[in-house]
Design a protein around this motif. Structure first.
Motif, PDB file in Angstrom:
ATOM      1  N   ILE A  29     -16.052 -54.079  72.656  1.00  0.00           N
ATOM      2  CA  ILE A  29     -13.991 -54.490  72.418  1.00  0.00           C
ATOM      3  C   ILE A  29     -12.740 -52.960  72.807  1.00  0.00           C
ATOM      4  N   ASN A  30     -14.469 -52.185  72.720  1.00  0.00           N
ATOM      5  CA  ASN A  30     -13.099 -50.676  72.549  1.00  0.00           C
ATOM      6  C   ASN A  30     -13.256 -49.889  74.195  1.00  0.00           C
ATOM      7  N   GLY A  31     -14.587 -50.558  74.739  1.00  0.00           N
ATOM      8  CA  GLY A  31     -14.955 -50.023  75.546  1.00  0.00           C
ATOM      9  C   GLY A  31     -16.167 -49.381  75.551  1.00  0.00           C
TER      10      GLY A  31
END
Length: 71
Positions: free
Chosen positions: A35-37
């Motif tokens: 989700i945070n890349g």
């Protein structure tokens, strides 16, 4: 936990994982970014160390039910 101690623990953990990887016990697995890349770090364990199928291991590791509460 202070930030310095956590970083030291993370570094030691990574060093242990890397040494297990060099010895052939672990193999790094490519994973899609989270989700945070940032891609999560994942490793597979050498199948010879497991000795059986994952279903057999899950069956062995089954957690027994909790005892009934005494009232």
């Amino acid at each position: 936990m202070p930030g310095g101690r956590r970083t030291c623990t993370n570094l030691r953990t990574l060093q242990v994982i890397q040494s297990l990887e060099r010895a052939g016990f672990l193999r790094k697995v490519a994973a899609a970014p989270g989700i945070n890349g940032r891609p999560p770090l994942r490793w597979d364990v050498h199948p010879a160390l497991i000795g059986g199928s994952l279903a057999e291991i899950a069956e062995i590791a089954e957690i027994p039910p909790a005892p009934a509460a005494v009232l």
